[in-house]
Scaffold this motif. Structure first.
Motif, short mmCIF file in Angstrom:
data_model
loop_
_atom_site.label_atom_id
_atom_site.label_comp_id
_atom_site.label_asym_id
_atom_site.label_seq_id
_atom_site.Cartn_x
_atom_site.Cartn_y
_atom_site.Cartn_z
N ARG A 5 0.84 -1.19 0.00
CA ARG A 5 0.00 0.00 0.00
C ARG A 5 0.88 1.24 0.00
NH1 ARG A 5 -5.48 -0.59 1.43
NH2 ARG A 5 -6.09 -2.71 1.95
N LYS A 6 0.43 2.25 -0.70
CA LYS A 6 1.23 3.46 -0.85
C LYS A 6 1.01 4.45 0.30
CE LYS A 6 3.53 3.68 -3.78
NZ LYS A 6 4.84 3.06 -4.04
N GLN A 7 -0.13 4.36 0.98
CA GLN A 7 -0.43 5.34 2.01
C GLN A 7 -0.70 4.71 3.37
OE1 GLN A 7 -3.85 7.18 0.28
NE2 GLN A 7 -2.76 7.90 -1.52
N LYS A 8 -0.74 3.37 3.42
CA LYS A 8 -0.99 2.66 4.68
C LYS A 8 -2.29 3.12 5.33
CE LYS A 8 3.03 0.73 4.13
NZ LYS A 8 3.12 -0.63 3.58
N THR A 9 -3.35 3.13 4.53
CA THR A 9 -4.63 3.61 5.02
C THR A 9 -5.70 2.53 4.82
OG1 THR A 9 -5.30 4.54 2.90
CG2 THR A 9 -3.99 5.95 4.34
N GLU A 10 -6.93 2.88 5.18
CA GLU A 10 -8.07 1.98 4.99
C GLU A 10 -8.96 2.49 3.86
OE1 GLU A 10 -8.95 -0.89 6.51
OE2 GLU A 10 -7.18 -0.98 7.78
N VAL A 11 -8.35 3.03 2.82
CA VAL A 11 -9.13 3.59 1.71
C VAL A 11 -9.91 2.49 1.01
CG1 VAL A 11 -8.98 4.74 -0.52
CG2 VAL A 11 -7.60 5.55 1.39
N LEU A 12 -9.29 1.32 0.84
CA LEU A 12 -9.94 0.18 0.20
C LEU A 12 -10.06 -0.96 1.19
CD1 LEU A 12 -8.09 0.50 -3.16
CD2 LEU A 12 -10.55 0.19 -3.02
N PRO A 21 -11.75 -13.13 -3.96
CA PRO A 21 -11.33 -11.90 -3.28
C PRO A 21 -11.50 -10.68 -4.19
CG PRO A 21 -9.41 -13.15 -3.97
CD PRO A 21 -10.61 -13.92 -4.41
N PHE A 22 -11.90 -9.58 -3.60
CA PHE A 22 -12.03 -8.33 -4.35
C PHE A 22 -11.92 -7.17 -3.38
CE2 PHE A 22 -16.24 -9.82 -3.25
CZ PHE A 22 -16.94 -8.70 -2.84
N LEU A 23 -11.85 -5.97 -3.92
CA LEU A 23 -11.69 -4.76 -3.14
C LEU A 23 -12.94 -3.89 -3.26
CD1 LEU A 23 -8.07 -3.99 -4.31
CD2 LEU A 23 -8.70 -4.77 -2.03
N THR A 24 -13.29 -3.20 -2.17
CA THR A 24 -14.41 -2.27 -2.21
C THR A 24 -14.02 -0.97 -1.51
OG1 THR A 24 -15.40 -2.97 -0.11
CG2 THR A 24 -16.05 -4.20 -2.08
N PHE A 25 -14.80 0.07 -1.78
CA PHE A 25 -14.59 1.37 -1.14
C PHE A 25 -15.57 1.54 0.02
CE2 PHE A 25 -12.54 2.47 -5.17
CZ PHE A 25 -11.47 3.25 -4.73
N PRO A 26 -15.08 1.68 1.24
CA PRO A 26 -15.98 1.92 2.37
C PRO A 26 -16.89 3.12 2.17
CG PRO A 26 -13.78 1.39 3.16
CD PRO A 26 -13.68 1.53 1.67
N MET A 27 -16.40 4.17 1.52
CA MET A 27 -17.21 5.37 1.35
C MET A 27 -18.45 5.07 0.50
SD MET A 27 -16.12 9.19 0.05
CE MET A 27 -15.09 9.53 1.48
N LEU A 28 -18.31 4.17 -0.48
CA LEU A 28 -19.47 3.76 -1.27
C LEU A 28 -20.33 2.76 -0.51
CD1 LEU A 28 -17.79 3.33 -4.77
CD2 LEU A 28 -19.33 5.17 -4.08
N ASP A 29 -19.67 1.76 0.09
CA ASP A 29 -20.40 0.71 0.81
C ASP A 29 -21.30 1.28 1.89
OD1 ASP A 29 -18.93 -1.04 -0.73
OD2 ASP A 29 -17.54 -1.58 0.87
#
Length: 281
Positions: A5-12, A21-29
């Protein structure tokens, strides 16, 4: 999965359903209005250079394998495969208005369109699908008018403001306003990995105010530059009026994660394609 990860965040957010397995955006979810996803290389049946979760029919993969990959992803997301609508990307800023009549195009029906890098809809249950191997996925949700947009933005799309073009199409069709929108910038190539030449750099200088050049273009030796597509697309959304707190920017680079994501910079044309998915509930 162990991500670089480039920012070490919980963006995805990493999710697994039906062994995919897949990735989602918490802001959308967290809105409860949409189903969103971004695929990885894992969980599919494709083989060799396409292994394993490839979503393109156009690079020589076994079509039956690709269809099974779609079936698995549809099950994982909880959407209908037969109501997916696939883009036809050629690095334009063309945005298609997707209606009920488009359901299944590119997956169970022939596409009767070309040169479509962005799609918008307000039809619940239709899943928009776009494709990637370093370029930038742009997810848009109008929370007030219940409409969505999903667009592909490489350097050409970015310099021509694909994000703004998608927003303008949603404004025309649905009355969408920037203050009601959520925008998410998905996994794609990071600045550290994306080297471009003087011609591309000049295109960005002409398209963006000089105050942004230092963060968009890091000059290297030999007339080369490291280009920040993530920040460029964020600027486009901000200038188009989306509130800063309504924008999420990826922290995952396709090129930094070759075991988990397809990357054109890593593999050239010897690869499959990732896909972004967005569906209005």
């Amino acid at each position: 999965m162990e991500w670089i990860r480039k920012q070490k965040t919980e963006v995805l957010r990493e999710r697994t359903a039906a062994d995919v397995p897949f990735l989602t955006f918490p802001m959308l979810d967290d809105t409860g209005l949409v189903i969103d996803g971004f695929s990885t290389r894992l969980g599919g049946v494709s083989e060799g250079k396409f292994a394993a979760m490839n979503f393109t029919f156009t690079r020589g993969d076994n079509p039956a394998h690709v269809m099974e990959n779609y079936r698995r992803m549809a099950e994982a997301l909880g959407v209908e495969m037969e109501r997916m609508v696939l883009s036809y990307q050629t690095h334009t800023t063309n945005v298609r208005v997707v209606t009920e009549e488009d359901a299944g195009k590119g997956i169970v029906k022939e596409r009767d369109y070309t040169d479509v890098d962005g799609m918008i809809t307000n039809v619940p249950g239709i899943t928009l699908v776009t494709f990637y191997a370093d370029c930038v996925p742009l997810y848009l949700l109008d929370t007030a008018h219940k409409a969505i947009g999903l667009s592909h933005s490489g350097w050409r799309g970015t310099v021509n403001r694909m994000g703004k073009a998608t927003m303008e199409a949603m404004a025309r069709e649905y009355g969408s306003r920037p203050e009601d929108m959520i925008a998410c910038i998905g996994p794609s190539i990071c600045q550290d990995c994306y080297e471009v030449g003087e011609e591309v750099a000049q295109n960005f200088r002409e398209a963006f105010e000089a105050k942004y050049w230092p963060e968009l273009l890091e000059e290297k030796a030999g007339g080369k530059y490291q280009l920040n597509l993530w920040r460029a697309n964020e600027i486009i959304f901000l200038e188009a009026g989306i509130r800063p707190e309504h924008i999420q920017v990826t922290d995952i680079c396709t090129h930094c994660n070759p075991e988990l994501l397809f990357s054109h910079r890593t593999c050239g044309d010897e690869r499959g394609n990732l896909a972004a998915f967005l569906c209005l509930k």
